[in-house]
Scaffold this active site. Structure first.
Site, mmCIF file in Angstrom:
data_model
loop_
_atom_site.group_PDB
_atom_site.id
_atom_site.type_symbol
_atom_site.label_atom_id
_atom_site.label_comp_id
_atom_site.label_asym_id
_atom_site.label_seq_id
_atom_site.Cartn_x
_atom_site.Cartn_y
_atom_site.Cartn_z
ATOM 1 N N GLY A 200 33.310 20.160 33.421
ATOM 2 C CA GLY A 200 34.496 19.717 34.142
ATOM 3 C C GLY A 200 34.400 18.322 34.720
ATOM 4 N N CYS A 325 13.200 4.759 36.344
ATOM 5 C CA CYS A 325 11.957 4.426 37.040
ATOM 6 C C CYS A 325 11.114 5.693 37.161
ATOM 7 C CB CYS A 325 12.279 3.879 38.414
ATOM 8 S SG CYS A 325 10.864 3.179 39.219
#
Ligand code: PLP
Length: 393
Positions: A200, A325
């Protein structure tokens, strides 16, 4: 400062019409759809209506839709359903560029007795179809291939692959989380497809609601075992208001699929052209033709994606980078690595993903701001200064 949101593959704004449709189901019509009384029954009727609208978005029958909590749950449900329905089969075929919802699940299954074949992609992000076909065996419990890639937007030939799996009697699932609502999806036309996931929050409905399409007659086992909700296929009291929101979002998506999608695509093309033309050493990641209309993955060589994002953030511009990262070092995404994007380019990759709420003014603003921004970063980059390449890595 105005926010310019170009990160719609991450999540989207809830449409005002969706929110309005949902609100009464928090405070006025809060009954449990499973209750015997009329108060709950009214809610049940509204869920049935939402199921019809959600099914219509992919041309499915309403009883082929199972509401879930997120795309990740839909994906896990599909894979586990196939494994449980074929207990003797210990092999899964998927691709090297899946979202972590499939990738990490398959890596987990690999540690638990399953064999995984990872289908590679070429430089443009296109699947190696021969590899895929060669690795479907009698031991294969499921083939799961995303319909379109979340990072590059590259679209895979799902109807054709699903057909090939069906011919071999193998269940086929597609993660269509980035596809549904962006391009037409028709499960009746894709006859070989057995299960399809969508979510959704990628189509202007709220977070926390999604769907799994399961074709009639597919062997299935529930992932969440509990009550009889979703006809015994997914236990747990329904997330009523969000399901109603998903139904409304599906209705809006059908309406927007023609003209509005064309407008979004033109905006994406304009942005992409401006950036490619006005910023040297900028590369497009992925197949330009077979792509979602809203997505552009660009690599700005010799600069780091994270630095670009931080500077964009200061201007109110939201996008994503193709690196993450991890343990203190910037790792290019598994998608760009699978495509063999050189290290210098993969590090500076930015994904712009637009929606119906983006405007031409926003595209013009981003087009103007990006060239000096990249230039400033490059002036600080030792690689740019030296004109060096770390392609060897
Ligand atoms: N699959 C793809 C291709 C996605 O892009 C995402 C989310 O970004 C997911 C699955 C997971 O969906 P959700 O966030 O609803 O769990």
């Amino acid at each position: 400062m105005k926010t310019i949101y170009m990160d719609n593959n991450a999540t989207t704004r809830v449409a005002r019409e969706v929110l309005e449709e949902m609100l009464p189901y928090f405070t006025d019509y809060y009954g449990n759809p499973s209750s015997m009384h009329a108060f709950g029954g009214e809610v049940g009727k509204k869920i049935a209506e939402a199921r019809e609208k959600t099914a219509a978005l992919i041309n499915a029958s309403p009883d082929e839709i199972i509401f879930t909590s997120c795309g990740t749950e839909s994906d896990s449900t599909a894979i586990y359903a196939a494994l449980q329905s074929n207990p003797g089969k210990k092999h899964i075929v998927t691709t090297r560029v899946e979202h972590p919802a499939i990738k990490n699940l398959c890596e987990h299954l690999a540690k638990n007795g399953y064999r995984i074949s990872w289908v590679p992609v070429d430089k443009k992000g296109n699947l190696d179809i021969d590899y895929l076909y060669d690795h479907m065996t009698e031991d294969t419990a499921i083939v799961s291939v995303m319909w379109a890639n979340n990072e590059t937007g590259v679209i895979f030939p799902i109807e054709q692959i699903a057909e090939a799996a069906a011919e071999r009697g193998i269940a086929f699932h597609t993660d269509a989380v980035q596809t549904v609502g962006k391009i037409p999806v028709d499960v009746k036309a894709a006859g070989g497809l057995r299960m399809l996931s969508f979510s959704g929050h990628k189509i202007h409905a709220p977070k926390g609601v999604a769907a799994l399409y399961v074709r009639k007659g597919t062997k299935f086992a529930p992932f969440l075992i509990g009550g009889h909700q979703e006809r015994g296929r997914r236990g747990g009291t329904e997330n009523v208001s969000s399901i109603i929101g998903l139904g409304k979002a599906a209705e809006l998506a059908i309406r927007n699929l023609g003209e509005e999608t064309g407008r979004v695509s033109a905006l994406r093309d304009k942005l992409e052209k401006n950036l490619l033309e006005n910023i040297p050493n900028t590369l497009l990641n992925g197949n330009r033709e077979h792509r979602l209309p809203n997505t552009s993955s660009l690599s700005f060589e010799y600069v780091e994606g994270e630095s670009i994002l931080l500077m964009m953030d200061q201007l109110g511009i939201c996008a994503s980078s193709g690196s993450a990262c991890t343990s203190g070092s910037l790792e290019p995404s598994h998608v760009l690595r699978a495509m063999g994007v050189p290290f210098t380019a993969a590090h500076g990759s930015i994904r712009f993903s637009l929606s119906i709420y983006n405007t031409e003014e926003e595209v013009d603003f981003v087009s103007q701001q990006m060239p000096p921004l990249i230039d400033r970063l490059r002036q600080m980059s030792p690689f740019w200064k030296q004109g060096a390449s770390c392609k060897a890595q």
